[in-house]
Write a protein that holds these residues in place. Structure first.
Motif, PDB file in Angstrom:
ATOM      1  N   PRO A   5      11.686  29.153  71.088  1.00 33.66           N
ATOM      2  CA  PRO A   5      11.402  29.771  70.046  1.00 33.66           C
ATOM      3  C   PRO A   5       9.973  27.496  70.303  1.00 33.66           C
ATOM      4  O   PRO A   5      10.920  26.795  70.309  1.00 33.66           O
ATOM      5  CB  PRO A   5      12.053  29.398  68.754  1.00 33.66           C
ATOM      6  CG  PRO A   5      13.303  29.174  69.507  1.00 33.66           C
ATOM      7  CD  PRO A   5      13.214  29.681  70.985  1.00 33.66           C
ATOM      8  N   ARG A   6       9.757  27.744  69.507  1.00 30.96           N
ATOM      9  CA  ARG A   6       9.193  26.364  69.126  1.00 30.96           C
ATOM     10  C   ARG A   6       9.329  25.703  68.289  1.00 30.96           C
ATOM     11  O   ARG A   6       9.740  26.224  67.150  1.00 30.96           O
ATOM     12  CB  ARG A   6       7.116  26.697  68.881  1.00 30.96           C
ATOM     13  CG  ARG A   6       6.264  27.818  69.793  1.00 30.96           C
ATOM     14  CD  ARG A   6       5.341  26.872  70.033  1.00 30.96           C
ATOM     15  NE  ARG A   6       4.298  27.282  68.840  1.00 30.96           N
ATOM     16  CZ  ARG A   6       3.593  27.215  68.680  1.00 30.96           C
ATOM     17  NH1 ARG A   6       2.680  26.379  69.466  1.00 30.96           N
ATOM     18  NH2 ARG A   6       3.415  27.071  66.892  1.00 30.96           N
ATOM     19  N   PRO A   7       9.955  24.388  68.411  1.00 27.72           N
ATOM     20  CA  PRO A   7       9.716  23.868  67.246  1.00 27.72           C
ATOM     21  C   PRO A   7       8.850  23.835  65.830  1.00 27.72           C
ATOM     22  O   PRO A   7       7.922  23.509  66.171  1.00 27.72           O
ATOM     23  CB  PRO A   7      10.068  22.546  68.582  1.00 27.72           C
ATOM     24  CG  PRO A   7       9.164  22.415  69.199  1.00 27.72           C
ATOM     25  CD  PRO A   7       9.528  23.952  69.629  1.00 27.72           C
ATOM     26  N   VAL A   8      10.217  23.357  64.861  1.00 28.01           N
ATOM     27  CA  VAL A   8       9.705  23.118  63.247  1.00 28.01           C
ATOM     28  C   VAL A   8       8.871  22.429  63.122  1.00 28.01           C
ATOM     29  O   VAL A   8       9.869  21.528  63.237  1.00 28.01           O
ATOM     30  CB  VAL A   8      10.037  23.938  62.783  1.00 28.01           C
ATOM     31  CG1 VAL A   8       9.576  23.749  61.270  1.00 28.01           C
ATOM     32  CG2 VAL A   8      10.356  25.839  63.048  1.00 28.01           C
ATOM     33  N   SER A  19      10.682  16.868  64.204  1.00 25.03           N
ATOM     34  CA  SER A  19      10.593  18.167  65.662  1.00 25.03           C
ATOM     35  C   SER A  19      11.866  18.844  65.257  1.00 25.03           C
ATOM     36  O   SER A  19      12.753  17.974  65.745  1.00 25.03           O
ATOM     37  CB  SER A  19      10.930  17.832  67.065  1.00 25.03           C
ATOM     38  OG  SER A  19      10.315  19.180  67.206  1.00 25.03           O
ATOM     39  N   HIS A  20      12.243  19.933  64.363  1.00 23.18           N
ATOM     40  CA  HIS A  20      13.454  20.552  63.925  1.00 23.18           C
ATOM     41  C   HIS A  20      13.294  21.748  65.209  1.00 23.18           C
ATOM     42  O   HIS A  20      12.846  22.638  64.705  1.00 23.18           O
ATOM     43  CB  HIS A  20      13.273  21.294  63.402  1.00 23.18           C
ATOM     44  CG  HIS A  20      12.897  19.799  61.701  1.00 23.18           C
ATOM     45  ND1 HIS A  20      13.971  19.330  61.072  1.00 23.18           N
ATOM     46  CD2 HIS A  20      12.121  19.246  60.882  1.00 23.18           C
ATOM     47  CE1 HIS A  20      13.918  18.466  60.108  1.00 23.18           C
ATOM     48  NE2 HIS A  20      13.029  18.217  60.358  1.00 23.18           N
ATOM     49  N   GLN A  21      14.782  21.282  65.935  1.00 23.38           N
ATOM     50  CA  GLN A  21      14.735  22.797  66.947  1.00 23.38           C
ATOM     51  C   GLN A  21      15.288  24.031  66.028  1.00 23.38           C
ATOM     52  O   GLN A  21      16.454  23.740  65.321  1.00 23.38           O
ATOM     53  CB  GLN A  21      15.428  22.337  68.043  1.00 23.38           C
ATOM     54  CG  GLN A  21      15.554  21.227  68.818  1.00 23.38           C
ATOM     55  CD  GLN A  21      13.560  21.629  69.838  1.00 23.38           C
ATOM     56  OE1 GLN A  21      13.809  22.819  69.984  1.00 23.38           O
ATOM     57  NE2 GLN A  21      13.583  20.564  69.752  1.00 23.38           N
ATOM     58  N   SER A  22      14.344  24.944  66.487  1.00 17.18           N
ATOM     59  CA  SER A  22      15.528  26.479  65.529  1.00 17.18           C
ATOM     60  C   SER A  22      15.986  27.195  66.804  1.00 17.18           C
ATOM     61  O   SER A  22      16.008  26.668  67.867  1.00 17.18           O
ATOM     62  CB  SER A  22      14.372  27.621  65.903  1.00 17.18           C
ATOM     63  OG  SER A  22      12.365  27.186  65.031  1.00 17.18           O
ATOM     64  N   THR A  23      17.280  28.029  66.683  1.00 18.28           N
ATOM     65  CA  THR A  23      18.163  29.076  67.383  1.00 18.28           C
ATOM     66  C   THR A  23      16.771  29.061  68.511  1.00 18.28           C
ATOM     67  O   THR A  23      16.575  30.164  68.019  1.00 18.28           O
ATOM     68  CB  THR A  23      19.456  28.595  66.411  1.00 18.28           C
ATOM     69  OG1 THR A  23      19.880  27.723  65.564  1.00 18.28           O
ATOM     70  CG2 THR A  23      20.578  29.712  67.280  1.00 18.28           C
ATOM     71  N   SER A  24      18.045  29.655  69.936  1.00 19.21           N
ATOM     72  CA  SER A  24      17.664  30.220  70.410  1.00 19.21           C
ATOM     73  C   SER A  24      17.305  31.222  69.897  1.00 19.21           C
ATOM     74  O   SER A  24      19.037  32.248  69.851  1.00 19.21           O
ATOM     75  CB  SER A  24      17.824  29.847  72.436  1.00 19.21           C
ATOM     76  OG  SER A  24      17.165  28.700  72.456  1.00 19.21           O
ATOM     77  N   ALA A  25      16.313  32.514  70.050  1.00 11.77           N
ATOM     78  CA  ALA A  25      17.003  33.720  70.169  1.00 11.77           C
ATOM     79  C   ALA A  25      16.740  35.060  71.351  1.00 11.77           C
ATOM     80  O   ALA A  25      15.423  34.582  71.989  1.00 11.77           O
ATOM     81  CB  ALA A  25      15.892  34.698  68.780  1.00 11.77           C
TER      82      ALA A  25
END
Length: 245
Positions: free
Chosen positions: A21-24, A237-243
């Motif tokens: 996922p791209r960072p938010v 930049s907020h990293q999302s948990t990889s899915a």
């Protein structure tokens, strides 16, 4: 045996394939900010102008701001959003101009012109195919057709009808996209405006996102005539948990 190996290989890659996922990203304005319904607002003012810059969100890879400008000067001024820009430091100072609503409207009109020309071309081709089918049918008048020939005639007619329907559907979709885009840029965006003394103007302004890195200082510059008003933000930049899929 070879087919089994291929199936196992494909299954292995499918199980281990994932899209990171791209960072938010968000912008933070610091201590001087005023909050309104979760949105950050910065102000700048002098004897000539007062400006309110409200950061809303990142929308389709663009920073989205609501900007309000009031003219306190004695002179009429031209507000040109395409002259707004932001800067950040890389190996050198990078300058990124705001999205120009007039250019966006022009591109929408050009695209719709191409789409409509494509529709007319397809419509003409479909009419020509329908004419060929009629000519072929007339040529066989008085002759007994086999079941296969009758079936082929029906198939040919259905193909033309289906092509016509798809052509109409595509045109309707293009018209909807065109009208939605036109309405947005014409009515919601801050457009080029001549601003007399004692008046104000407001609207949305967009800046393309160039980097998605965190803790990136950004300076947004609102230019009015020869004056430049600068607003400082920091990109987080907020990293999302990889899915996995």
């Amino acid at each position: 045996m070879r087919q089994i190996f291929l199936l196992i290989t494909i299954g292995f890659y499918l199980q281990n394939c994932y899209y990171p996922p791209r960072p938010v990203i968000r912008l933070e304005a610091g201590q001087e900010v005023i909050w309104n319904a979760g949105r950050q607002i910065l102000h700048a003012a002098d004897s000539s102008f007062s400006i309110a810059l409200m950061y809303e969100k990142v929308d389709s890879d663009q920073y989205r701001f609501q900007v309000e400008i009031a003219n306190h000067d004695r002179q009429t001024v031209l507000i040109s959003p395409e002259n707004f820009y932001y800067t950040y430091k890389s190996s050198e100072t990078v300058r990124v101009p705001a999205t120009d609503p007039e250019s966006e409207i022009l591109e929408l009109e050009k695209k719709y012109s191409r789409d409509y020309a494509s529709y007319q071309t397809n419509s003409g081709n479909n009419s020509l195919l329908a004419l060929f089918n009629v000519v072929a049918l007339v040529a066989t008048i008085g002759e007994e057709q086999t079941e296969e020939e009758e079936l082929q005639t029906e198939i040919n007619n259905l193909k033309v009808e289906n092509a016509d329907l798809e052509n109409e559907l595509e045109l309707n979709q293009n018209q909807t996209q065109y009208m939605n885009g036109l309405t947005f840029w014409e009515q919601k965006a801050l457009r080029r405006t001549t601003l007399p003394p004692g008046t104000s103007v407001s609207g949305l302004v967009f800046f393309p996102v160039k980097l998605r890195s965190s803790h990136l200082p950004l300076q947004f510059h609102i230019c009015i005539e020869k004056k430049i008003y600068t607003f400082n933000f920091e990109q987080i930049s907020h990293q999302s948990t990889s899915a996995r899929y």
